[in-house]
Scaffold this motif. Structure first.
Motif, PDB file in Angstrom:
ATOM      1  N   UNK A   1      -3.565   6.456   6.381  1.00 16.74           N
ATOM      2  CA  UNK A   1      -3.697   5.620   7.575  1.00 16.74           C
ATOM      3  C   UNK A   1      -4.449   4.351   7.217  1.00 16.74           C
ATOM      4  N   UNK A   2      -3.914   3.574   6.288  1.00 14.07           N
ATOM      5  CA  UNK A   2      -4.586   2.374   5.821  1.00 14.07           C
ATOM      6  C   UNK A   2      -4.438   1.202   6.764  1.00 14.07           C
ATOM      7  N   UNK A   3      -4.961   0.044   6.328  1.00 11.67           N
ATOM      8  CA  UNK A   3      -4.971  -1.141   7.178  1.00 11.67           C
ATOM      9  C   UNK A   3      -3.600  -1.805   7.273  1.00 11.67           C
ATOM     10  N   UNK A   4      -2.771  -1.666   6.257  1.00 10.43           N
ATOM     11  CA  UNK A   4      -1.482  -2.349   6.260  1.00 10.43           C
ATOM     12  C   UNK A   4      -0.510  -1.667   7.211  1.00 10.43           C
ATOM     13  N   UNK A   5       0.578  -2.361   7.517  1.00 11.35           N
ATOM     14  CA  UNK A   5       1.558  -1.817   8.455  1.00 11.35           C
ATOM     15  C   UNK A   5       2.507  -0.832   7.789  1.00 11.35           C
ATOM     16  N   UNK A   6       3.125  -1.222   6.681  1.00  5.91           N
ATOM     17  CA  UNK A   6       4.251  -0.461   6.146  1.00  5.91           C
ATOM     18  C   UNK A   6       3.885   0.601   5.118  1.00  5.91           C
TER      19      UNK A   6
ATOM     20  N   UNK B   1      -8.223   4.219  -2.880  1.00  8.97           N
ATOM     21  CA  UNK B   1      -6.825   4.028  -3.262  1.00  8.97           C
ATOM     22  C   UNK B   1      -6.461   4.616  -4.603  1.00  8.97           C
ATOM     23  N   UNK B   2      -7.440   5.193  -5.306  1.00  9.76           N
ATOM     24  CA  UNK B   2      -7.190   5.835  -6.602  1.00  9.76           C
ATOM     25  C   UNK B   2      -6.402   4.920  -7.545  1.00  9.76           C
ATOM     26  N   UNK B   3      -6.744   3.650  -7.520  1.00 11.84           N
ATOM     27  CA  UNK B   3      -6.123   2.674  -8.407  1.00 11.84           C
ATOM     28  C   UNK B   3      -4.960   1.930  -7.807  1.00 11.84           C
ATOM     29  N   UNK B   4      -4.445   2.406  -6.641  1.00 17.70           N
ATOM     30  CA  UNK B   4      -3.333   1.734  -5.989  1.00 17.70           C
ATOM     31  C   UNK B   4      -2.125   2.618  -5.771  1.00 17.70           C
TER      32      UNK B   4
ATOM     33  N   UNK C   1       1.659   2.843   5.439  1.00 14.94           N
ATOM     34  CA  UNK C   1       1.459   4.082   6.195  1.00 14.94           C
ATOM     35  C   UNK C   1       2.749   4.440   6.921  1.00 14.94           C
ATOM     36  N   UNK C   2       3.769   4.729   6.142  1.00 13.07           N
ATOM     37  CA  UNK C   2       5.077   5.094   6.680  1.00 13.07           C
ATOM     38  C   UNK C   2       5.912   5.650   5.543  1.00 13.07           C
ATOM     39  N   UNK C   3       7.189   5.895   5.820  1.00 12.20           N
ATOM     40  CA  UNK C   3       8.094   6.364   4.778  1.00 12.20           C
ATOM     41  C   UNK C   3       8.314   5.318   3.691  1.00 12.20           C
ATOM     42  N   UNK C   4       7.860   4.081   3.930  1.00 14.38           N
ATOM     43  CA  UNK C   4       8.089   2.994   2.975  1.00 14.38           C
ATOM     44  C   UNK C   4       6.948   2.814   1.974  1.00 14.38           C
ATOM     45  N   UNK C   5       5.907   3.641   2.052  1.00 13.53           N
ATOM     46  CA  UNK C   5       4.780   3.491   1.151  1.00 13.53           C
ATOM     47  C   UNK C   5       4.830   4.403  -0.065  1.00 13.53           C
ATOM     48  N   UNK C   6       3.793   4.304  -0.879  1.00 13.44           N
ATOM     49  CA  UNK C   6       3.542   5.215  -2.001  1.00 13.44           C
ATOM     50  C   UNK C   6       4.616   5.147  -3.087  1.00 13.44           C
ATOM     51  N   UNK C   7       5.185   3.951  -3.276  1.00 12.75           N
ATOM     52  CA  UNK C   7       6.189   3.775  -4.313  1.00 12.75           C
ATOM     53  C   UNK C   7       5.761   4.237  -5.694  1.00 12.75           C
ATOM     54  N   UNK C   8       4.528   3.924  -6.147  1.00 22.97           N
ATOM     55  CA  UNK C   8       4.130   4.357  -7.493  1.00 22.97           C
ATOM     56  C   UNK C   8       4.196   5.865  -7.697  1.00 22.97           C
ATOM     57  N   UNK C   9       3.786   6.635  -6.691  1.00 20.42           N
ATOM     58  CA  UNK C   9       3.851   8.088  -6.809  1.00 20.42           C
ATOM     59  C   UNK C   9       5.276   8.594  -6.668  1.00 20.42           C
ATOM     60  N   UNK C  10       5.977   8.081  -5.683  1.00 23.32           N
ATOM     61  CA  UNK C  10       7.326   8.574  -5.401  1.00 23.32           C
ATOM     62  C   UNK C  10       8.245   8.322  -6.590  1.00 23.32           C
TER      63      UNK C  10
ATOM     64  N   UNK D   1      -2.483  -5.207  -1.091  1.00 21.30           N
ATOM     65  CA  UNK D   1      -3.698  -5.990  -0.840  1.00 21.30           C
ATOM     66  C   UNK D   1      -4.869  -5.104  -0.440  1.00 21.30           C
ATOM     67  N   UNK D   2      -4.600  -3.946   0.170  1.00 23.21           N
ATOM     68  CA  UNK D   2      -5.694  -3.101   0.633  1.00 23.21           C
ATOM     69  C   UNK D   2      -6.313  -2.251  -0.478  1.00 23.21           C
ATOM     70  N   UNK D   3      -5.719  -2.278  -1.685  1.00 20.88           N
ATOM     71  CA  UNK D   3      -6.281  -1.527  -2.802  1.00 20.88           C
ATOM     72  C   UNK D   3      -7.544  -2.211  -3.286  1.00 20.88           C
TER      73      UNK D   3
END
Length: 314
Positions: free
Chosen positions: A52-57, A252-255, A59-68, A262-264
């Motif tokens: 539940x971070x500060x950015x809009x996208x 953010x554990x590095x991002x 915190x959705x299905x569109x986040x966490x690209x590095x892990x995914x 930007x929130x990292x």
């Protein structure tokens, strides 16, 4: 550094979204992103709960690209819901459960498991390739709270009733910078505004899990105890658990929530790669005991890059 920790995620992967599931009684339909490798069958599944971070996208299905990207390249099908707490939905603040929708988040994951057949039908490239007997949950921050509930953690709701949302179809989990204990561990803000944080119980969280924390993740808006608070799900739970501490890691554990986000506050590509590879290795072994990825990755961390992190287990 040993290649078990830094292997390039060069396996081609596919990401499909939105896949939309109609849910009677939910404020809006449940939107999913599904990511998976181009090749292979009997693929294990990771349900990923966003924070539940500060950015809009993010915190959705569109986040966490590095892990995914990393997990899909390692052979997982990653399913990402957009929870009702996502800013992308712009729900009325008076919506029941707002603003964090802690119960609905866990219910989203159960619904996904109930609807795996529907998901396969919506993504023909996945047909016949899922292994529903090997399901894991992962979550970052508030998503870590969601993952913990599905793994067996309990809490007292706003009316003081004990709540258990354990999901037996989930066989392992990863908690990334997740919340810790309640009571005197909470900040004044959390005590006043986040009633579901006040009385957690990790004793019932017996499903195998890896807890990942940053040793600089002080989270003063939630806790008075500093970074140690995020390790509570490891120390206060029962059963097989491991704790990965990321040296220098902040929330953010590095991002992990997004590329160049930007929130990292602690952007560190090597740190992100480490988290991605170690969490993937943990889940491969947790879901298949004959897979030696986790002990190999743990040994590589200790032998080659102890400055980035360390592991303990129980």
């Amino acid at each position: 550094m040993d290649n078990v920790l830094t292997r390039n995620n060069t396996e081609p992967v596919v990401s499909v979204g939105p896949v939309v599931l109609a849910v009677p009684g939910r404020a809006v339909a449940l939107q999913l992103r599904i990511s998976f490798p181009l090749a292979g069958g009997d693929l294990p599944i990771i349900l990923l709960s966003h924070g539940q971070g500060r950015s809009n996208n993010l915190s959705s299905m569109n986040g966490y690209g590095p892990l995914v990207q990393a997990w899909a390249a390692q052979g997982f099908v990653v399913i990402q819901p957009t929870h009702l707490s996502s800013r992308t939905l712009q729900l009325d603040p008076a919506t029941p459960g707002a603003p964090l929708f802690w119960r609905s988040r866990a219910e989203d994951m159960r619904l996904i498991l109930d609807q795996l057949g529907t998901i396969e039908a919506a993504v023909p490239a996945l047909a016949g390739r899922l292994d529903p007997s090997r399901v894991a949950v992962a979550g970052h921050s508030m998503g870590g709270h969601t993952a913990g509930l599905l793994l067996g953690a309990q809490l007292l709701d706003e009316e003081g009733a004990q709540v258990s949302l354990a999901e037996p179809r989930i066989r392992a989990g990863v908690l990334l910078a997740a919340p810790g204990d309640g009571g005197g561990s909470l900040s004044a803000y959390a005590t006043e505004n986040l009633a579901f944080f006040r009385h957690p119980s990790f004793a019932e969280m017996t499903t195998p899990a890896l807890v990942v924390v940053g040793d600089h993740d002080v989270s003063t808006h939630l806790t008075t105890r500093g970074a140690a608070w995020h390790a509570d799900p490891y120390y206060l739970s029962a059963g097989s658990k491991s704790l990965l501490t990321i040296v220098g890691g902040e929330h953010g554990l590095g991002g992990i929530s997004g590329y160049d986000a930007a929130e990292t506050t602690d952007e560190h590509p090597a740190r992100v790669a480490l988290v991605a590879q170690l969490t993937g290795a943990y889940l491969r072994t947790a879901l298949d005991p004959d897979d030696g990825s986790w002990p190999l990755a743990s040994q590589a961390l200790q032998a080659h890059v102890p400055s980035l992190g360390y592991i303990e287990s129980k």
